[in-house]
Design a protein around this motif. Structure first.
Motif, PDB file in Angstrom:
ATOM      1  N   HIS A 273      10.431  31.525 127.432  1.00 27.29           N
ATOM      2  CA  HIS A 273      10.918  30.165 127.673  1.00 27.29           C
ATOM      3  C   HIS A 273      11.330  29.450 126.374  1.00 27.29           C
ATOM      4  CE1 HIS A 273       9.574  30.686 131.778  1.00 27.29           C
ATOM      5  NE2 HIS A 273       8.352  30.958 131.350  1.00 27.29           N
ATOM      6  N   ILE A 274      11.994  30.178 125.486  1.00 26.73           N
ATOM      7  CA  ILE A 274      12.567  29.557 124.303  1.00 26.73           C
ATOM      8  C   ILE A 274      14.087  29.649 124.411  1.00 26.73           C
ATOM      9  CG2 ILE A 274      10.566  30.194 122.895  1.00 26.73           C
ATOM     10  CD1 ILE A 274      12.369  32.294 121.530  1.00 26.73           C
ATOM     11  N   ARG A 275      14.791  28.912 123.554  1.00 27.84           N
ATOM     12  CA  ARG A 275      16.255  28.922 123.572  1.00 27.84           C
ATOM     13  C   ARG A 275      16.770  29.281 122.192  1.00 27.84           C
ATOM     14  NH1 ARG A 275      18.473  23.406 124.896  1.00 27.84           N
ATOM     15  NH2 ARG A 275      16.848  22.817 123.430  1.00 27.84           N
ATOM     16  N   THR A 276      17.406  30.423 122.061  1.00 28.32           N
ATOM     17  CA  THR A 276      18.081  30.767 120.819  1.00 28.32           C
ATOM     18  C   THR A 276      19.578  30.569 121.026  1.00 28.32           C
ATOM     19  OG1 THR A 276      18.351  33.104 121.435  1.00 28.32           O
ATOM     20  CG2 THR A 276      16.310  32.488 120.284  1.00 28.32           C
ATOM     21  N   LEU A 277      20.316  30.554 119.945  1.00 24.57           N
ATOM     22  CA  LEU A 277      21.765  30.388 120.048  1.00 24.57           C
ATOM     23  C   LEU A 277      22.379  31.522 120.865  1.00 24.57           C
ATOM     24  CD1 LEU A 277      24.272  28.783 119.237  1.00 24.57           C
ATOM     25  CD2 LEU A 277      24.405  30.182 117.163  1.00 24.57           C
ATOM     26  N   ALA A 278      21.862  32.739 120.682  1.00 27.08           N
ATOM     27  CA  ALA A 278      22.376  33.888 121.425  1.00 27.08           C
ATOM     28  C   ALA A 278      22.201  33.689 122.927  1.00 27.08           C
ATOM     29  CB  ALA A 278      21.658  35.161 120.981  1.00 27.08           C
ATOM     30  N   MET A 279      21.110  33.070 123.321  1.00 26.63           N
ATOM     31  CA  MET A 279      20.873  32.813 124.740  1.00 26.63           C
ATOM     32  C   MET A 279      21.838  31.759 125.275  1.00 26.63           C
ATOM     33  SD  MET A 279      16.712  32.725 124.618  1.00 26.63           S
ATOM     34  CE  MET A 279      16.518  32.290 126.341  1.00 26.63           C
TER      35      MET A 279
ATOM     36  N   ASN B 126      19.363  40.058 115.822  1.00 25.34           N
ATOM     37  CA  ASN B 126      17.972  40.148 116.263  1.00 25.34           C
ATOM     38  C   ASN B 126      17.772  39.336 117.548  1.00 25.34           C
ATOM     39  OD1 ASN B 126      15.079  39.158 116.353  1.00 25.34           O
ATOM     40  ND2 ASN B 126      14.900  40.617 114.677  1.00 25.34           N
ATOM     41  N   ASN B 127      18.313  38.125 117.557  1.00 26.78           N
ATOM     42  CA  ASN B 127      18.182  37.270 118.738  1.00 26.78           C
ATOM     43  C   ASN B 127      19.008  37.792 119.916  1.00 26.78           C
ATOM     44  OD1 ASN B 127      16.470  35.567 117.368  1.00 26.78           O
ATOM     45  ND2 ASN B 127      18.031  34.054 116.877  1.00 26.78           N
ATOM     46  N   THR B 128      20.147  38.408 119.616  1.00 23.57           N
ATOM     47  CA  THR B 128      20.980  38.999 120.672  1.00 23.57           C
ATOM     48  C   THR B 128      20.236  40.147 121.344  1.00 23.57           C
ATOM     49  OG1 THR B 128      23.000  38.411 119.470  1.00 23.57           O
ATOM     50  CG2 THR B 128      23.197  40.102 121.165  1.00 23.57           C
TER      51      THR B 128
ATOM     52  N   ASN C   4      14.694  26.340 119.497  1.00 29.66           N
ATOM     53  CA  ASN C   4      15.594  25.316 120.033  1.00 29.66           C
ATOM     54  C   ASN C   4      17.029  25.528 119.562  1.00 29.66           C
ATOM     55  OD1 ASN C   4      13.836  23.133 121.492  1.00 29.66           O
ATOM     56  ND2 ASN C   4      12.681  23.712 119.668  1.00 29.66           N
ATOM     57  N   ALA C   5      17.391  26.798 119.409  1.00 26.91           N
ATOM     58  CA  ALA C   5      18.759  27.215 119.103  1.00 26.91           C
ATOM     59  C   ALA C   5      19.281  26.742 117.747  1.00 26.91           C
ATOM     60  CB  ALA C   5      19.714  26.753 120.210  1.00 26.91           C
ATOM     61  N   LEU C   6      18.368  26.423 116.813  1.00 27.14           N
ATOM     62  CA  LEU C   6      18.786  25.966 115.492  1.00 27.14           C
ATOM     63  C   LEU C   6      18.365  26.938 114.390  1.00 27.14           C
ATOM     64  CD1 LEU C   6      17.966  22.154 115.831  1.00 27.14           C
ATOM     65  CD2 LEU C   6      20.235  23.221 115.787  1.00 27.14           C
ATOM     66  N   GLY C   7      17.911  28.118 114.791  1.00 26.75           N
ATOM     67  CA  GLY C   7      17.469  29.094 113.800  1.00 26.75           C
ATOM     68  C   GLY C   7      18.597  29.572 112.905  1.00 26.75           C
TER      69      GLY C   7
ATOM     70  N   SER D 259      27.938  36.310 121.903  1.00 27.54           N
ATOM     71  CA  SER D 259      27.046  36.710 120.813  1.00 27.54           C
ATOM     72  C   SER D 259      27.580  37.938 120.087  1.00 27.54           C
ATOM     73  CB  SER D 259      25.642  37.005 121.346  1.00 27.54           C
ATOM     74  OG  SER D 259      25.000  35.818 121.743  1.00 27.54           O
ATOM     75  N   ARG D 260      28.128  38.870 120.858  1.00 23.52           N
ATOM     76  CA  ARG D 260      28.734  40.055 120.250  1.00 23.52           C
ATOM     77  C   ARG D 260      29.898  39.659 119.356  1.00 23.52           C
ATOM     78  NH1 ARG D 260      30.311  43.915 125.052  1.00 23.52           N
ATOM     79  NH2 ARG D 260      31.247  45.070 123.334  1.00 23.52           N
ATOM     80  N   ILE D 261      30.760  38.788 119.865  1.00 24.41           N
ATOM     81  CA  ILE D 261      31.915  38.325 119.083  1.00 24.41           C
ATOM     82  C   ILE D 261      31.446  37.561 117.848  1.00 24.41           C
ATOM     83  CG2 ILE D 261      33.933  36.804 119.106  1.00 24.41           C
ATOM     84  CD1 ILE D 261      34.172  37.410 122.119  1.00 24.41           C
ATOM     85  N   GLY D 262      30.418  36.744 118.022  1.00 19.76           N
ATOM     86  CA  GLY D 262      29.887  35.972 116.907  1.00 19.76           C
ATOM     87  C   GLY D 262      29.360  36.855 115.799  1.00 19.76           C
ATOM     88  N   TYR D 263      28.621  37.891 116.171  1.00 20.87           N
ATOM     89  CA  TYR D 263      28.083  38.807 115.159  1.00 20.87           C
ATOM     90  C   TYR D 263      29.201  39.495 114.393  1.00 20.87           C
ATOM     91  CZ  TYR D 263      26.036  42.944 113.042  1.00 20.87           C
ATOM     92  OH  TYR D 263      25.676  43.921 112.144  1.00 20.87           O
ATOM     93  N   ILE D 264      30.192  39.988 115.104  1.00 21.62           N
ATOM     94  CA  ILE D 264      31.311  40.686 114.459  1.00 21.62           C
ATOM     95  C   ILE D 264      32.033  39.752 113.487  1.00 21.62           C
ATOM     96  CG2 ILE D 264      33.567  41.749 114.882  1.00 21.62           C
ATOM     97  CD1 ILE D 264      32.367  42.852 117.518  1.00 21.62           C
TER      98      ILE D 264
END
Length: 292
Positions: free
Chosen positions: A195-201, A183-185, A134-137, A208-213
């Motif tokens: 059918h799950i939701r990660t923050l990367a999704m 990993n999630n990206t 639920n995007a809170l990992g 997500s690329r910018i976030g990782y950097i």
């Protein structure tokens, strides 16, 4: 099975705080004769066990929830049929019991507030899969391997809350979160099928690329600022040597795309190695500052 390459995520935050408290004792901020190094060593083992338990528990939950399939990257101990769910469940229970028993020993030795840290750590571990779906990992990991180790380790060492350790929790925790984030990206496509939701999704591949950097470069800027304001010793700049692998990781991320993930397939392991380098250099800098 327990992904030992990822252990810097749990061990290094504890080591950094141990070294930091060691340096604080030289400035008489923390009384040297009141520091329990035995508790610190036990905290290292407990954190490693908690992570091993969490890794196995998460893999089991992902498999049984249909998140991990033959198409998934990463660990394939269950999807390959190498081990059965029953065997992995028994391993998770064994690791969980070992972590709990040693954690109880640490609570007995370090004081009652340690129980609160332990309960929080267990809750974050048990509910991690649900939070991740639920995007809170990312938040879970930052709390479990950033905030809790910082405050908890200082407490078991000194018997008091050393709030300044939170300044270290941010850069160290940020790199640990980057391990999960990349990993999630990488797994966006297979996670979508589950059918799950990660923050990367939620934020999309470009963000997500910018976030990782940002997660792996901002920690270096924070260290520089803390040194500039004399919060940390100038020797802490030794951690900037880890910019070498950090920049290599950013290059791998920048060369990837949603249609071509080949350059980031093993970037989670490379990010764990970055955590090892960054935190080890930072820890060494505190020891040097103690003697100089």
């Amino acid at each position: 099975m327990t992904r030992p390459w990822s252990y810097p995520a749990s061990v290094m935050p504890v080591l950094v705080v141990i070294a930091y408290v060691f340096w604080l004792s030289s400035r008489q901020i923390v009384p040297a004769d009141e520091i329990s190094w035995v508790n610190g060593a036990l905290a290292l083992v407990v954190m490693a066990l908690f992570q091993a338990w969490g890794n196995v528990w998460s893999d089991l939950h992902d498999y049984e929830s249909g998140v991990d399939t033959d198409e998934s990257y990463g660990v394939k101990i269950l999807t390959s049929g190498e081990y059965t769910p029953t065997e992995i469940r028994r391993l998770a229970m064994g690791l969980g019991c070992a972590a709990l028993l040693l954690g109880l020993c640490l609570c007995f030795m370090a004081g009652p507030l340690t129980v609160a840290f332990g309960i929080a750590g267990m809750a974050l571990t048990v509910f991690y899969p649900k939070l991740k779906y639920n995007a809170l990992g990312d938040l879970d990991i930052f709390l479990a391997y950033g905030i809790l180790p910082a405050l908890g380790t200082a407490y078991v060492l000194t018997g008091t809350m050393v709030w300044s350790t939170l300044l270290l929790a941010v850069p160290v925790g940020s790199i640990t979160v980057a391990i999960l984030h990349v990993n999630n990206t990488r797994d966006v496509h297979t996670d979508a099928k589950a059918h799950i939701r990660t923050l990367a999704m939620l934020v999309g591949y470009k963000a997500s690329r910018i976030g990782y950097i940002a997660e792996i470069l901002v920690p270096f800027a924070i260290i520089c600022l803390l040194v500039a304001f004399s919060v940390l010793p100038v020797w802490s700049l030794l951690s900037l040597v880890a910019l070498v692998p950090a920049l290599k990781n950013t290059k791998a991320m920048r060369s990837s795309s949603a249609a071509n993930l080949s350059s980031i397939v093993a970037l989670d392991a490379a990010t764990a190695q970055l955590q090892l380098a960054f935190s080890l250099l930072l820890s060494i800098s505190f020891v040097i500052a103690f003697f100089i």
